[in-house]
Design an enzyme around this catalytic site. Structure first.
Site, PDB file in Angstrom:
ATOM      1  N   HIS A 138       7.962   1.054  -2.912  1.00  0.00           N
ATOM      2  CA  HIS A 138       6.776   0.274  -2.574  1.00  0.00           C
ATOM      3  C   HIS A 138       5.999   0.947  -1.444  1.00  0.00           C
ATOM      4  CE1 HIS A 138       4.744  -3.828  -2.448  1.00  0.00           C
ATOM      5  NE2 HIS A 138       4.855  -3.545  -3.736  1.00  0.00           N
ATOM      6  N   ASP A 169      -7.695  -5.696  -3.176  1.00  0.00           N
ATOM      7  CA  ASP A 169      -6.750  -5.128  -2.223  1.00  0.00           C
ATOM      8  C   ASP A 169      -7.516  -4.638  -1.000  1.00  0.00           C
ATOM      9  OD1 ASP A 169      -4.317  -3.653  -1.200  1.00  0.00           O
ATOM     10  OD2 ASP A 169      -3.597  -4.183  -3.192  1.00  0.00           O
ATOM     11  N   HIS A 358      -4.357  -9.281  -4.122  1.00  0.00           N
ATOM     12  CA  HIS A 358      -3.165  -8.490  -3.796  1.00  0.00           C
ATOM     13  C   HIS A 358      -3.200  -7.984  -2.349  1.00  0.00           C
ATOM     14  CE1 HIS A 358      -0.278  -5.019  -4.545  1.00  0.00           C
ATOM     15  NE2 HIS A 358       0.335  -6.026  -5.109  1.00  0.00           N
ATOM     16  N   GLU A 386       9.344   0.189   1.993  1.00  0.00           N
ATOM     17  CA  GLU A 386       8.002  -0.198   2.423  1.00  0.00           C
ATOM     18  C   GLU A 386       7.510   0.722   3.539  1.00  0.00           C
ATOM     19  OE1 GLU A 386       6.358  -2.625   1.007  1.00  0.00           O
ATOM     20  OE2 GLU A 386       7.827  -4.005   0.142  1.00  0.00           O
TER      21      GLU A 386
END
Length: 452
Positions: A138, A169, A358, A386
């Site tokens: 991610h 986004d 998102h 992440e």
């Protein structure tokens, strides 16, 4: 003897963080996905030395083909251009839910390579865990020359607004050689140098069982990984700092988010697409509210969730997720209604027809910001690899851009002033109500919210 209470200085933790100097005129935010797609294509076309694409997936559709073709064209025109693509290993080898299993992104990469045999652009699969449900790649950030293009968006028609539908986004273009070099070094050190990495543009691929030891080793190393750079910026000037995190322990990104929240002196703004906050963040928010700070949370309406299934479409268990998140939100608002009444807690729901939402990130006191792919949920907190970029702007050089970004986001939102504005579960469609009731009765809803 009474032990004295020691107040933890969260702001000091942020100030002691090594940071990279940033020029304000080299930081640009764009505010819609179509502009982002065109800017991304333009950056690829003008690249001179390197392009590193890191995304959850590069989809087999028109936008994915457009980006991949642009990369192949750039490589053909400039053979010395260093181009590498990294996507999640699991996600690339399965089709979309409900589609033909043979129509995978990995198959798409192989066919594209066969059509361009004289050009070699490696596409790597990164297996963050031995199963997709237990952890994915991610990580965010495309590095093109000395610019980091940071967005939570993957590459497909919806994220890039190729046709009618879009998934909203954030889109940040940061030109900074030290930042770009640190992100490339991370990939070279923790991806390319490890045996777990697998090329996906070949005809055959190893199975999960065949590389299980390599996957385990890779995950262990990634849990201790972070960006390496010489950060000599002081706390009186604009700076940036890349941060990564994986797992519950020793996760620097999680710790930074925790410090950022608790360092708030006036107001903090959160964006998250899935309202499923880890317990520590709920406690942090309540602590801020009790201190008199203002908290604004911008969430996608359940119909703006990418898991949402309209009532006239075939339903499956994943379609229950937006309703589980909405139940979380209603309970959260009901619990903290008194702070909403005082206009201390501000809840906004984003909705734009059939479009989806998102956005992730945090704005603090018009001084600290974090752009990240982290969904601020238990899965991001524990399972996925992440990253994020912490921005310190003590002189408010980027204030106008960040405020414009927030105002653009708010344009499609509705203010929630009472928990009863959120639909109660008993009024959900019958099939949804039955699913939620069954999941709750056997407590599977708790497991689902941890994993998805």
């Amino acid at each position: 003897m009474r032990i004295p209470f020691i107040r933890y200085n969260h702001k000091k933790q942020l100030e002691e963080f090594a940071k990279i100097p940033q020029q304000a005129d080299q930081y640009r935010i764009v505010y819609d996905p179509q502009t982002y797609r065109l800017a991304l294509l333009d950056a690829i076309d003008k690249a001179k030395k390197r392009i590193y694409i890191v995304a959850l997936y590069l989809e087999q559709d028109e936008a994915g083909t457009e980006i991949l073709k642009a990369l192949y064209d750039a490589k053909q025109q400039r053979p010395n251009l260093d181009i590498k693509i990294f996507v999640d290993w699991h996600r690339a080898q399965r089709g979309r839910i409900g589609e033909d299993k043979s129509k995978t992104n990995a198959r798409f990469y192989y066919q594209f390579k066969q059509e361009n045999p004289h050009i070699d652009i490696p596409i790597y699969g990164v297996p963050v865990n031995h199963r997709e449900v237990l952890g994915v790649l991610h990580l965010k950030g495309f590095i093109i020359d000395d610019t980091v293009i940071y967005s939570g968006a993957s590459i497909n028609n919806v994220y890039l607004h190729k046709f009618d539908k879009y998934r909203y986004d954030r889109y940040h273009f940061i030109t900074n050689k030290l930042l770009a070099d640190s992100m490339v070094d991370y990939i070279d050190t923790y991806f390319l140098a490890k045996n777990g990495l697998q090329r996906l543009d070949g005809q055959t691929h190893k199975t999960r069982k065949q590389i299980k030891p390599e996957i385990k080793s890779l995950r262990q190393q990634l849990m201790n990984a972070n960006y390496q750079y010489t950060g000599d910026a002081d706390n009186q000037s604009l700076s940036v700092a890349p941060i990564s995190g994986l797992g519950r322990n020793n996760n620097l990104l999680n710790k930074t988010i925790h410090h950022l929240i608790n360092a708030t002196q006036q107001k903090i703004v959160f964006c998250t697409p899935y309202f499923n906050l880890p317990n520590i963040l709920v406690r942090d928010i309540i602590r801020l509210l009790r201190k008199g700070r203002q908290v604004e949370i911008i969430i996608g309406d359940k119909t703006a969730n990418d898991f949402y299934i309209p009532e006239d479409k075939p339903f499956n268990i994943s379609g229950g997720l937006p309703y589980l998140y909405e139940i979380n939100l209603r309970n959260f608002i009901e619990r903290l209604q008194s702070f909403i009444d005082k206009e201390q807690l501000i809840i906004r729901l984003w909705k734009d027809g059939e479009q989806t939402y998102h956005l992730k990130g945090i704005w603090v006191d018009e001084e600290w910001y974090i752009i990240t792919g982290n969904n601020l949920n238990p899965r991001a907190w524990r399972l996925d690899l992440e990253n994020g970029i912490l921005i310190h702007d003590p002189n408010q050089e980027l204030k106008d851009q960040f405020n414009k970004e927030l105002e653009t986001i708010r344009e499609k939102t509705t203010l929630v002033t009472h928990f009863q504005q959120i639909q109660a579960s008993q009024f959900y469609p019958n099939h949804v109500h039955k699913l939620i009731k069954r999941l709750t009765r056997i407590r599977v809803d708790r497991i689902i919210k941890r994993l998805l």
